[in-house]
Design a protein around this motif. Sequence first.
Motif, mmCIF file in Angstrom:
data_model
loop_
_atom_site.group_PDB
_atom_site.id
_atom_site.type_symbol
_atom_site.label_atom_id
_atom_site.label_comp_id
_atom_site.label_asym_id
_atom_site.label_seq_id
_atom_site.Cartn_x
_atom_site.Cartn_y
_atom_site.Cartn_z
ATOM 1 N N UNK A 32 -25.994 28.807 87.737
ATOM 2 C CA UNK A 32 -25.625 28.888 88.976
ATOM 3 C C UNK A 32 -26.313 28.673 90.370
ATOM 4 N N UNK A 33 -26.091 28.386 91.237
ATOM 5 C CA UNK A 33 -26.172 28.628 93.088
ATOM 6 C C UNK A 33 -27.571 29.665 92.653
ATOM 7 N N UNK A 34 -27.539 30.652 92.154
ATOM 8 C CA UNK A 34 -28.069 32.168 92.594
ATOM 9 C C UNK A 34 -28.676 32.696 90.610
ATOM 10 N N UNK A 35 -28.086 31.819 90.279
ATOM 11 C CA UNK A 35 -27.856 32.473 88.472
ATOM 12 C C UNK A 35 -29.347 31.789 87.125
ATOM 13 N N UNK A 36 -29.664 32.271 86.779
ATOM 14 C CA UNK A 36 -30.431 31.941 85.640
ATOM 15 C C UNK A 36 -29.918 32.556 84.337
ATOM 16 N N UNK A 37 -30.117 31.670 83.562
ATOM 17 C CA UNK A 37 -29.911 31.985 81.743
ATOM 18 C C UNK A 37 -31.289 32.477 81.283
ATOM 19 N N UNK A 38 -31.856 33.852 81.033
ATOM 20 C CA UNK A 38 -33.370 34.282 80.551
ATOM 21 C C UNK A 38 -33.747 35.059 79.333
ATOM 22 N N UNK A 62 -35.353 31.277 99.625
ATOM 23 C CA UNK A 62 -34.498 30.975 98.264
ATOM 24 C C UNK A 62 -33.199 31.304 97.862
ATOM 25 N N UNK A 63 -32.536 31.498 100.122
ATOM 26 C CA UNK A 63 -30.671 31.274 100.015
ATOM 27 C C UNK A 63 -30.496 30.318 100.039
ATOM 28 N N UNK A 64 -31.256 29.625 99.892
ATOM 29 C CA UNK A 64 -30.853 28.194 99.533
ATOM 30 C C UNK A 64 -30.830 28.171 98.515
ATOM 31 N N UNK A 65 -29.656 27.318 97.697
ATOM 32 C CA UNK A 65 -29.832 26.760 96.521
ATOM 33 C C UNK A 65 -30.517 25.788 96.259
ATOM 34 N N UNK A 66 -30.868 24.891 96.966
ATOM 35 C CA UNK A 66 -31.676 23.801 96.462
ATOM 36 C C UNK A 66 -33.205 24.709 96.386
ATOM 37 N N UNK A 67 -33.372 25.606 97.156
ATOM 38 C CA UNK A 67 -35.062 26.262 96.733
ATOM 39 C C UNK A 67 -34.719 26.745 96.117
ATOM 40 N N UNK A 68 -33.867 27.684 95.553
ATOM 41 C CA UNK A 68 -34.005 28.517 94.252
ATOM 42 C C UNK A 68 -33.840 28.238 93.412
ATOM 43 N N UNK A 69 -33.530 26.712 93.155
ATOM 44 C CA UNK A 69 -33.812 25.596 92.030
ATOM 45 C C UNK A 69 -35.289 24.899 91.683
ATOM 46 N N UNK A 70 -35.951 24.897 92.880
ATOM 47 C CA UNK A 70 -37.275 25.095 92.354
ATOM 48 C C UNK A 70 -38.475 26.155 91.051
ATOM 49 N N UNK A 71 -37.576 26.810 90.584
ATOM 50 C CA UNK A 71 -38.007 27.944 90.184
ATOM 51 C C UNK A 71 -39.095 27.456 88.500
ATOM 52 N N UNK A 72 -39.935 28.496 88.775
ATOM 53 C CA UNK A 72 -40.834 28.048 87.154
ATOM 54 C C UNK A 72 -41.048 29.602 86.135
ATOM 55 N N UNK A 73 -41.236 29.770 85.093
ATOM 56 C CA UNK A 73 -41.420 30.830 84.807
ATOM 57 C C UNK A 73 -43.284 30.567 84.701
ATOM 58 N N UNK A 74 -44.009 31.541 84.833
ATOM 59 C CA UNK A 74 -45.916 31.659 85.310
ATOM 60 C C UNK A 74 -46.215 31.393 83.661
ATOM 61 N N UNK A 75 -47.116 31.011 82.831
ATOM 62 C CA UNK A 75 -47.395 30.890 81.990
ATOM 63 C C UNK A 75 -48.746 32.354 81.948
ATOM 64 N N UNK A 76 -48.346 32.809 82.796
ATOM 65 C CA UNK A 76 -49.229 33.828 82.223
ATOM 66 C C UNK A 76 -48.679 35.013 83.205
ATOM 67 N N UNK A 77 -48.067 35.543 84.204
ATOM 68 C CA UNK A 77 -47.586 36.558 84.546
ATOM 69 C C UNK A 77 -45.727 36.870 83.838
ATOM 70 N N UNK A 78 -45.535 35.260 82.621
ATOM 71 C CA UNK A 78 -44.255 35.969 82.453
ATOM 72 C C UNK A 78 -42.981 36.626 82.902
ATOM 73 N N UNK A 79 -43.511 35.725 83.761
ATOM 74 C CA UNK A 79 -41.576 36.282 84.831
ATOM 75 C C UNK A 79 -41.128 35.051 85.808
#
Length: 122
Positions: A32-38, A62-79
């Motif tokens: 969703x605009x500010x939701x992740x399935x984790x 990140x309150x811009x949905x387009x910026x929020x959507x650019x997330x990644x899962x950090x492979x070292x910190x795992x967040x």
Amino acid sequence: MGACRIATATATNRPTGLIPTILHILDAELAGPFSLHLRFNDGFSATVDLRPLLIGPIFEPLLDPNAFAQFTVDPICKTVCWPNGADLAPEAIRSLVPAEQEIGGSPCNAPKCLCGQNFFAR
């Protein structure tokens, strides 16, 4: 991406019988605009609206949905993290999951909960 600190546990300081010592996020999908399935490393998964955690200057973009959507899962910190250096602790994210969404009837999601209480008390 922002720097993260890595903590290690030894056999003498690691709790047993509960969830893993350090909670990690293994997978994340935009839901969703500010939701992740984790999916967490203790087997738990949920869709979480992260808006309550998007407070402060680092999270403002990140309150811009387009910026929020650019997330990644950090492979070292795992967040979950974003290109501007913002990241969220898995424990903070997990604290947003309503208790009724916990799977298996055990508040802390351990096969046999030894604590008898919700590990992620709100």
